[in-house]
Motif scaffolding. Structure first.
Motif, PDB file in Angstrom:
ATOM      1  N   ARG A  49      23.290  12.030 -73.942  1.00  0.00           N
ATOM      2  CA  ARG A  49      22.303  11.991 -74.910  1.00  0.00           C
ATOM      3  C   ARG A  49      21.407  13.038 -75.036  1.00  0.00           C
ATOM      4  N   LYS A 100      15.375  10.414 -64.797  1.00  0.00           N
ATOM      5  CA  LYS A 100      14.926  11.515 -66.125  1.00  0.00           C
ATOM      6  C   LYS A 100      13.805  12.620 -65.503  1.00  0.00           C
ATOM      7  N   ALA A 115       9.289  13.049 -77.510  1.00  0.00           N
ATOM      8  CA  ALA A 115      10.375  12.193 -77.409  1.00  0.00           C
ATOM      9  C   ALA A 115       9.758  11.104 -76.608  1.00  0.00           C
ATOM     10  N   MET A 116       8.747  11.089 -75.748  1.00  0.00           N
ATOM     11  CA  MET A 116       7.956  10.137 -75.246  1.00  0.00           C
ATOM     12  C   MET A 116       7.407   9.283 -76.214  1.00  0.00           C
ATOM     13  N   ALA A 120       7.850   9.005 -79.574  1.00  0.00           N
ATOM     14  CA  ALA A 120       8.831   8.254 -80.265  1.00  0.00           C
ATOM     15  C   ALA A 120       9.562   7.087 -79.532  1.00  0.00           C
ATOM     16  N   GLU A 121       9.636   7.144 -78.278  1.00  0.00           N
ATOM     17  CA  GLU A 121       9.996   6.298 -77.498  1.00  0.00           C
ATOM     18  C   GLU A 121       8.955   5.020 -77.400  1.00  0.00           C
ATOM     19  N   LEU A 122       7.732   5.309 -77.223  1.00  0.00           N
ATOM     20  CA  LEU A 122       6.721   4.301 -77.221  1.00  0.00           C
ATOM     21  C   LEU A 122       6.269   3.830 -78.598  1.00  0.00           C
ATOM     22  N   ARG A 123       6.756   4.464 -79.532  1.00  0.00           N
ATOM     23  CA  ARG A 123       6.600   3.830 -80.982  1.00  0.00           C
ATOM     24  C   ARG A 123       7.688   2.773 -81.082  1.00  0.00           C
ATOM     25  N   GLU A 124       8.970   3.138 -80.725  1.00  0.00           N
ATOM     26  CA  GLU A 124      10.116   2.156 -80.769  1.00  0.00           C
ATOM     27  C   GLU A 124       9.685   0.933 -79.979  1.00  0.00           C
ATOM     28  N   ILE A 125       9.333   0.993 -78.550  1.00  0.00           N
ATOM     29  CA  ILE A 125       8.797   0.038 -77.888  1.00  0.00           C
ATOM     30  C   ILE A 125       7.970  -0.815 -78.483  1.00  0.00           C
ATOM     31  N   VAL A 169      19.365  14.116 -72.780  1.00  0.00           N
ATOM     32  CA  VAL A 169      18.173  14.057 -72.197  1.00  0.00           C
ATOM     33  C   VAL A 169      18.247  14.599 -70.647  1.00  0.00           C
TER      34      VAL A 169
END
Length: 105
Positions: free
Chosen positions: A16, A27, A74-75, A77-82, A18
């Protein structure tokens, strides 16, 4: 699972793209977050992640500092998705029961 080498010893990009520590699923960002959240030195990170070598830890931190803006984006974006998923899931039945029993506000 395939990986791509980087210019950093011990760091590869997983399928991916990462950055992870080679030979593990750890990671790079997890190492950086541990350092920032707890104020840990590389030695303290090693105490808490004995499966990693000091070389792997230092390489992960070097990769993080050299790519900080893209990794933090990227972090974020991941927090927004969560947060989106958390809001969509709503209140858990357990929390609802605690509120019904006046154990939570």
């Amino acid at each position: 699972m395939s990986s791509t080498t980087t210019d950093y010893k011990h760091i590869v990009l997983n399928d991916r793209q990462v950055p992870v520590i080679e030979g593990s699923t750890m990671k790079v960002i997890e190492i950086a977050m541990a350092q920032r959240a707890h104020g840990w030195t590389p030695e303290e990170i090693h105490i808490n992640h004995r499966h990693l070598t000091m070389g792997q830890i230092h390489s992960a931190l070097s990769y993080y500092w050299d790519h900080q803006s893209e990794l933090e984006a990227a972090m974020d974006a991941e927090l927004r998705e969560i947060e989106t998923l958390r809001q969509a899931a709503g209140e858990s039945p357990f929390v609802a029961r605690l509120k019904a029993q006046n154990l939570l506000p």
